[in-house]
Write an enzyme that holds these catalytic residues in place. Structure first.
Site, mmCIF file in Angstrom:
data_model
loop_
_atom_site.group_PDB
_atom_site.id
_atom_site.type_symbol
_atom_site.label_atom_id
_atom_site.label_comp_id
_atom_site.label_asym_id
_atom_site.label_seq_id
_atom_site.Cartn_x
_atom_site.Cartn_y
_atom_site.Cartn_z
ATOM 1 C CG ASN A 1 -1.729 -1.294 1.278
ATOM 2 O OD1 ASN A 1 -1.486 -2.104 2.165
ATOM 3 N ND2 ASN A 1 -2.609 -1.527 0.315
ATOM 4 C CB VAL B 1 0.435 6.493 2.270
ATOM 5 C CG1 VAL B 1 -0.254 5.472 3.153
ATOM 6 C CG2 VAL B 1 1.827 6.797 2.792
ATOM 7 C CB CYS B 2 -2.800 3.187 -1.255
ATOM 8 S SG CYS B 2 -4.479 2.875 -1.790
ATOM 9 C CG LEU B 3 -5.074 5.046 5.282
ATOM 10 C CD1 LEU B 3 -5.155 3.578 5.622
ATOM 11 C CD2 LEU B 3 -4.337 5.792 6.392
#
EC number: 2.3.2.34
Lengths: 182, 105
Positions: free
Chosen positions: A102, A109-111
């Site tokens: 992620n 950041v993939c959140l």
């Protein structure tokens, strides 16, 4: 009778008399960040540092997971908060090149709550808890590092080995990663 | 015994009339509803509250900033339902037409 209305007019007159703000104004974003920071409940595995103590909109979060696949690593994230906060999420980047489904090689950041699911009632604590969660439970769906996600999905043991190699500053699939061991 | 007042200070308190169980702070700026949003200086009529159909409340300035941002998609930041202002209950007595008033007097 109390003359509330004339009191208000007096206030306004006074305000215009003072002219444009004479001292530096604290912005809405700063006020809100100040509140969020004072309510932060950081566990022992996380710490914030302020490179410029006068600038609370830019700081570093240090994360040292004490369990999970990323245990005993030390990761730092830069937080950059815009004047549009809390209407816009903070911009968060990982400062090391790490192997994580992620987080891409540039540190993005993939959140969900940092992107499409951000809403202004969320606070910095929610973001920080979210980051911690990524290190405890890397997530193979909707990845930023597709190779890492594929490894995690297909072969958890291989993924575990790759995490270990990468954290030691090793080479995984032709990419050299930063050494992040505490 | 005779008491003579020489001076007094009148003190008044006010509160917004919000739905039951609502928070006492605006979820967007985290300031009490009876205080102002970050842009305003004086509380009260200058910085009113907006109540949604979902019963979530915000300072009007805070929620309108959010609803004008593209990412909001018009949704309540608390529950993600479409945010529509709750319409105040209709007045108890039907409004009389100007003509009716004239005829009655």
């Amino acid at each position: 009778m109390l003359k509330i209305w004339s009191m208000k007019q007096a206030q306004q007159k006074e305000e215009t008399a003072q002219g444009p703000a004479k001292k530096k104004k604290v912005t809405a974003a700063q006020l809100r960040v100040q509140k969020d920071l004072s309510e932060l409940a950081l566990p022992q595995t996380m710490k914030t540092t302020f490179p410029n103590p006068d600038d609370i909109l830019n700081f570093i979060l240090t994360l040292t997971p004490d369990e999970g696949l990323y245990k005993s690593g030390l990761f730092t994230f830069s937080f950059a908060i815009t004047q549009n906060f809390p209407h816009e999420p903070p911009k968060v980047k990982c400062q090391q090149k790490i192997y994580h489904p992620n987080i891409d090689l540039e540190g993005n950041v993939c959140l969900n709550i940092l992107r499409e699911d951000w809403k202004p009632v969320l606070n910095l604590n929610a973001v920080i808890v979210g980051l911690q969660f990524l290190f405890l439970e890397p997530n193979a769906s909707d990845p930023l590092n597709k190779d890492a996600a594929k490894d995690l999905q297909e072969d958890r043991d291989r993924f575990r080995r790759n995490v270990k190699t990468s954290m030691g500053g090793g080479n995984v699939r032709g990419e050299t990663f930063d050494r992040v061991m505490k | 015994m005779k008491v003579t007042f020489t001076a007094y200070h009148a003190v008044a308190e006010w509160k917004w009339d919000l739905p039951e169980d609502s928070d006492d702070t605006c979820g967007i700026c985290r300031v009490q509803f009876e205080g102002t949003c970050a842009k305003c200086k004086y509380p009260g009529d200058d910085c009113p509250i907006m109540i949604g159909e979902c019963t979530h409340c915000f300072h009007m300035h805070c929620i309108s900033d959010w609803l004008h941002s593209e990412s909001s998609q018009g949704k309540c930041p608390m529950c993600r339902q479409p945010f529509n202002q709750k319409v105040a209950e209709a007045p108890a007595a039907p409004l009389r037409t100007p003509g009716g008033v004239a005829a009655g007097s």
